[in-house]
Design an enzyme around this catalytic site. Structure first.
Site, PDB file in Angstrom:
ATOM      1  N   ASP A 207      -4.274  -1.522   1.554  1.00 26.00           N
ATOM      2  CA  ASP A 207      -4.091  -0.604   0.431  1.00 26.00           C
ATOM      3  C   ASP A 207      -4.567   0.790   0.820  1.00 26.00           C
ATOM      4  OD1 ASP A 207      -6.885  -0.211  -0.204  1.00 26.00           O
ATOM      5  OD2 ASP A 207      -6.892  -2.128  -1.258  1.00 26.00           O
ATOM      6  N   LYS A 229      -1.856   0.303  -4.476  1.00 34.11           N
ATOM      7  CA  LYS A 229      -1.681   0.401  -5.927  1.00 34.11           C
ATOM      8  C   LYS A 229      -2.213   1.768  -6.341  1.00 34.11           C
ATOM      9  CE  LYS A 229      -2.151  -4.515  -7.156  1.00 34.11           C
ATOM     10  NZ  LYS A 229      -2.378  -5.124  -5.843  1.00 34.11           N
TER      11      LYS A 229
END
Length: 419
Positions: A207, A229
């Site tokens: 991420d 995200k």
């Protein structure tokens, strides 16, 4: 102090690995050197007896659980009876000599801490990485051995020394998943085990909060998948992440899920663990330095302090108070006297601050906001609950940022910024 060169006439060292599981080892001495030797012997799961009138607190702590047997007296002839290996580590050369002499008569190898030339065995500088053990003898120079050992371990950890067999694993071995907490962003704050897992991976799902420079150092054949995200923006669905972890592991790959912070602190690590377990995929969790503690610490702000606070609470601020999906008891948090740390709470900060004040926190309660923690652009601002929303707007604070509520914020208010 320089090391004494090895006399070639004494012969070269024959390197050998001792398997001491459930075998008796006697350590004579109870100081720091003895403690270091005992620690290594316990890792080999030897049965260790320490002979010494006194021991360090750390050694004494091993006696209570039964890991070590302590004979609380001076060495006596015959103490090596039944031993497979011995260590003489007192501060008395005469005692060490007596232990070595008994060992020689009994044909027990003995490491004498004060005189390498009188030892029948030399202890190498040892390092471990998984099931790989690195042992280095420095030709009589312990510091030389330590330097070479550390260099080898560093190379194995960062991938500059390739453990091809370790990465590929035995033929036919199933794939696996390692959930790695990468820490708050600085690649130097990932754990050794975490960096090792990344360097051995075939596939990395990372991420945007994970240490990005670690990805740049990976070999070209390692597949890197962007599983970011973004706050209220683009994201990869958690269900898709779970499916990719299982899919690649079932294909025989070593898969790493690299996250910022710690996988189990608002990181959905448990969901990924459950998906792997349900699919029958071997999975390991490597904890990371959570931003909730690490980022304030880097800014010089402790989350606890003796005489000031006995508790701290970490809260997800991704939804505001009163939101149908909120699981936080804001009324209870407002009554707390200790520290509140808020993650993912930039956009919701004004609403959270208002709820804390409504339920009991004083409007003048100090707040520190640390943005871009552990990165070169880290910066912190100090304000109060009453002024938090305006401060964030004035300073243009954007995620990622951690904010801390409580009296601990005052502790470094007059100090120079640690970073």
């Amino acid at each position: 102090m320089s090391a004494t060169p090895v006399d070639p006439a004494s012969g070269v060292v024959y390197p050998v690995g001792l398997r001491l599981l459930d075998r008796e080892v006697v350590v004579v001495g109870g100081g720091q050197v003895a403690h270091r030797r005992v620690a290594g012997l316990l890792e080999a799961r030897a049965r260790v007896t320490v002979v010494s009138p006194e021991v360090t607190p750390a050694l004494e702590a091993l006696v209570g659980p039964g890991a070590v047997t302590w004979l609380r007296r001076r060495y006596e002839p015959g103490d090596l009876g039944g031993a497979w290996y011995a260590v003489a580590a007192t501060d008395d050369p005469e005692v060490n000599a007596a232990v070595a002499e008994e060992a020689e008569r009994s044909r027990v190898f003995c490491a004498r801490a004060d005189d390498r030339s009188a030892s029948s065995v030399w202890t190498p500088a040892v390092g471990r990485q998984g099931d790989l053990v690195v042992g280095v003898h420095g030709g009589g120079d312990p510091q030389r051995a330590v330097g070479v050992r550390d260099a080898v371990l560093a190379g194995l950890t960062d991938g500059t020394i390739r453990d091809h067999a370790g990465r590929e694993g035995p033929a036919g071995r199933p794939g696996s998943v390692v959930l790695v907490g990468g820490g708050p962003g600085d690649p130097g704050l990932i754990t050794v085990r975490g960096q090792q897992a990344v360097s051995q991976a075939d596939v990395v799902l990372a991420d945007h909060l994970a240490p990005q420079s670690l990805l740049a150092s990976l070999p070209a054949d390692v597949e890197v998948i962007d599983a970011s995200k973004l706050p209220r923006g683009r994201y990869m669905a958690q269900e898709q992440i779970n499916a990719l972890l299982v899919e690649h592991a079932r294909a025989g790959k070593r898969v790493v899920r690299l996250k910022g912070g710690d996988p189990f602190v608002f990181g959905r690590g448990m969901e990924e663990l459950e998906a792997c377990v349900a699919a029958g995929v071997p999975v390991e969790v490597v904890p990371g330095v959570t931003s909730a503690i690490g980022v304030p610490g880097l800014a010089g702000i402790p989350v606890t302090h003796r005489g000031l606070t006995h508790e701290f609470v970490v809260v997800s601020g991704h939804v505001p108070p009163g939101h149908p999906q909120s699981l936080v008891d804001w009324e209870a948090l407002g009554r707390l006297r200790g520290t509140v740390v808020v993650l993912m709470g930039v956009d919701t900060a004004p609403a959270i601050a208002a709820a804390l004040v409504e339920h009991g926190r004083a409007p003048e309660t100090p707040v520190a906001v640390v943005a871009d923690g552990s990165t070169p652009t880290q910066h912190a601002v100090r304000t109060t609950l009453a002024s938090l929303g305006q401060t964030l707007a004035d300073e243009g604070i954007r995620p990622p940022a951690v904010w801390v509520v409580g009296e601990v914020v005052r502790l470094t208010a007059g100090l120079a910024h640690p970073r």
